[in-house]
Write an enzyme that holds these catalytic residues in place. Sequence first.
Site, PDB file in Angstrom:
ATOM      1  N   THR A  75       0.900  -1.332   0.154  1.00  0.00           N
ATOM      2  CA  THR A  75      -0.154  -0.037   0.011  1.00  0.00           C
ATOM      3  C   THR A  75       0.806   1.245  -0.075  1.00  0.00           C
ATOM      4  O   THR A  75       0.732   2.122  -0.857  1.00  0.00           O
ATOM      5  CB  THR A  75      -1.065   0.116   1.198  1.00  0.00           C
ATOM      6  OG1 THR A  75      -1.873  -1.176   1.287  1.00  0.00           O
ATOM      7  CG2 THR A  75      -1.779   1.179   1.200  1.00  0.00           C
ATOM      8  N   ASN A 154      -5.852  -9.908  -7.268  1.00  0.00           N
ATOM      9  CA  ASN A 154      -5.785 -10.643  -5.958  1.00  0.00           C
ATOM     10  C   ASN A 154      -7.045 -11.409  -5.706  1.00  0.00           C
ATOM     11  O   ASN A 154      -7.132 -12.481  -4.792  1.00  0.00           O
ATOM     12  CB  ASN A 154      -5.609  -9.792  -4.880  1.00  0.00           C
ATOM     13  CG  ASN A 154      -6.484  -8.419  -4.968  1.00  0.00           C
ATOM     14  OD1 ASN A 154      -6.413  -7.805  -5.967  1.00  0.00           O
ATOM     15  ND2 ASN A 154      -7.237  -8.280  -4.096  1.00  0.00           N
ATOM     16  N   GLN A 184       0.599  -9.960  -5.807  1.00  0.00           N
ATOM     17  CA  GLN A 184       0.283 -11.347  -5.939  1.00  0.00           C
ATOM     18  C   GLN A 184       1.242 -12.416  -6.735  1.00  0.00           C
ATOM     19  O   GLN A 184       1.044 -13.549  -6.713  1.00  0.00           O
ATOM     20  CB  GLN A 184      -1.224 -11.462  -6.317  1.00  0.00           C
ATOM     21  CG  GLN A 184      -2.138 -10.695  -5.573  1.00  0.00           C
ATOM     22  CD  GLN A 184      -2.499 -11.524  -4.270  1.00  0.00           C
ATOM     23  OE1 GLN A 184      -1.809 -12.830  -3.811  1.00  0.00           O
ATOM     24  NE2 GLN A 184      -2.825 -11.129  -3.134  1.00  0.00           N
ATOM     25  N   SER A 215       4.645  -6.998  -1.326  1.00  0.00           N
ATOM     26  CA  SER A 215       4.631  -7.049   0.073  1.00  0.00           C
ATOM     27  C   SER A 215       5.050  -8.125   0.687  1.00  0.00           C
ATOM     28  O   SER A 215       4.699  -9.366   0.024  1.00  0.00           O
ATOM     29  CB  SER A 215       3.309  -6.606   0.514  1.00  0.00           C
ATOM     30  OG  SER A 215       3.013  -6.164   1.643  1.00  0.00           O
ATOM     31  N   GLY A 216       5.805  -8.245   1.787  1.00  0.00           N
ATOM     32  CA  GLY A 216       6.625  -9.386   2.380  1.00  0.00           C
ATOM     33  C   GLY A 216       5.565 -10.472   2.898  1.00  0.00           C
ATOM     34  O   GLY A 216       5.948 -11.615   2.390  1.00  0.00           O
ATOM     35  N   HIS A 217       4.282 -10.035   3.120  1.00  0.00           N
ATOM     36  CA  HIS A 217       3.465 -11.071   3.999  1.00  0.00           C
ATOM     37  C   HIS A 217       2.651 -11.917   2.979  1.00  0.00           C
ATOM     38  O   HIS A 217       2.003 -12.826   3.095  1.00  0.00           O
ATOM     39  CB  HIS A 217       2.662 -10.518   5.065  1.00  0.00           C
ATOM     40  CG  HIS A 217       1.604  -9.618   4.344  1.00  0.00           C
ATOM     41  ND1 HIS A 217       0.212  -9.992   4.295  1.00  0.00           N
ATOM     42  CD2 HIS A 217       1.469  -8.313   3.721  1.00  0.00           C
ATOM     43  CE1 HIS A 217      -0.329  -9.009   3.517  1.00  0.00           C
ATOM     44  NE2 HIS A 217       0.260  -8.171   3.612  1.00  0.00           N
ATOM     45  N   THR A 253      13.857   5.374  10.247  1.00  0.00           N
ATOM     46  CA  THR A 253      14.955   4.316  10.418  1.00  0.00           C
ATOM     47  C   THR A 253      14.452   2.975   9.828  1.00  0.00           C
ATOM     48  O   THR A 253      13.281   2.533  10.052  1.00  0.00           O
ATOM     49  CB  THR A 253      15.297   4.233  12.047  1.00  0.00           C
ATOM     50  OG1 THR A 253      15.558   5.594  12.425  1.00  0.00           O
ATOM     51  CG2 THR A 253      16.221   3.476  12.516  1.00  0.00           C
ATOM     52  N   CYS A 341      -9.775  -7.371   2.085  1.00  0.00           N
ATOM     53  CA  CYS A 341      -9.708  -5.920   2.454  1.00  0.00           C
ATOM     54  C   CYS A 341     -11.311  -5.442   2.558  1.00  0.00           C
ATOM     55  O   CYS A 341     -11.946  -4.547   3.009  1.00  0.00           O
ATOM     56  CB  CYS A 341      -9.148  -4.962   1.841  1.00  0.00           C
ATOM     57  SG  CYS A 341      -7.444  -5.621   1.551  1.00  0.00           S
TER      58      CYS A 341
END
Length: 405
Positions: A75, A154, A184, A215-217, A253, A341
């Site tokens: 996002t 998705n 995806q 996105s990593g997840h 950071t 979502c």
Amino acid sequence: MEKSIIYADNNATTCVAPEVLEAMKPFFGPEYFNPSSMYPSAGNVSREIKLAREKIAGFFNADLENEILFTSCATESNNHVIFGAAAANPSRKQIITTAVEHPAVLEVCREMERRGYRVTYLPVDRQGRLSKADLVRALEPGNTLLVSIMHANNETGVRFPIQDLARITKETDPEILFHTDATQTVTKLPFSLSKHGPKNLLSADFRNVDLLSCSGHKFHGPKGVGLLYIRRGTPIRPFLIGGHQEGGRRGGTENVPYVVGIATALEIAFRTHFEDYAKLRGIQTYFEQELKTRISDIEINGEETERMPNTTNVSCHFVEGESILYELSEYGICASSGSACTSGSLEPSHVLRAMKVPFTAIHGSTRFSFSRYNSQEEVDRILDIFPEIIARLRAASPFSRENRH
Ligand code: PLP
């Protein structure tokens, strides 16, 4: 005792691979230093970030490691692309996207409309396909700022021909930026970002793609970390303004454990990438064939076009998606109706609406999405339970054929 779960909602999120968790642990413990600090212990941490960036550039066949930016999620990457491109190219006022993008693109486009931009939403056909001719017609040389088209959807898994769409865009006007939301597809479909082209015939040639998000997840990495690929020379302003991190392109950071986590997740996934693809395609073919044999009046959305191997979106006429999900969850089966979502609302999915799925089927749509961790036994268990649920719900439905007078 807790009932065992069959997790078939891997397009919403995936479990973190055990190796990923192990790789992240030291950075929650002894390796806690700020990578920007000057002492040697911090230098070790900063080297880990550099290593992660190099590895990821390698997996994507990017020409330069600093074309990879770490973000907090897809996002954020998508917001960065759209707002950052607009800020850097103020004379261009049109954006092209599709009617079936994730809200992380669609809602940003709506915001751009409120700010005076014209957004063209390319339609899809009954199979969820885009028309290249529609893109050609929509492009406005000198005025189009950005084309943003997802690599695969998705909800349905329908794939778009990004290599061709990006080439068409650049042939029309090389200054138009081309972005793809590959959330995806990363680790599932091979692509190459090098301007020199892919190293092998299996990878799609993304040399005309300027920007790519993920996105990593979605590939067994942690939640809260994403990537944004920015091709060298792409005119784009930062989205998060602050410190000098990420070469001054994203302040804040660095999230060191998650950066290590996403790189490890990619490394593991790329090792078994072809095996996983074949396994998932096998499951999909079997699963869909069995669904069609065991349940009448169903449609596999996007069945006749190229789709991701892990996604099956099935519409069952005359039943209601929320009740299906509730019943599935009673058996410990996790799936989804519409996208994760939007499943909190009863509005039918914007993707299936754009595909003109009929009224009697759109509400009865369920998405099953598998991963390398799913087993044949789990698929068979779903096949035992799902048809039974549909039969029971249809028996009680005022819309079903049997109950209509
Ligand atoms: N884009 C696509 C295609 C997605 O499927 C998702 C999540 O489902 C996102 C963007 C947003 O990802 P995140 O919630 O990690 O920002």
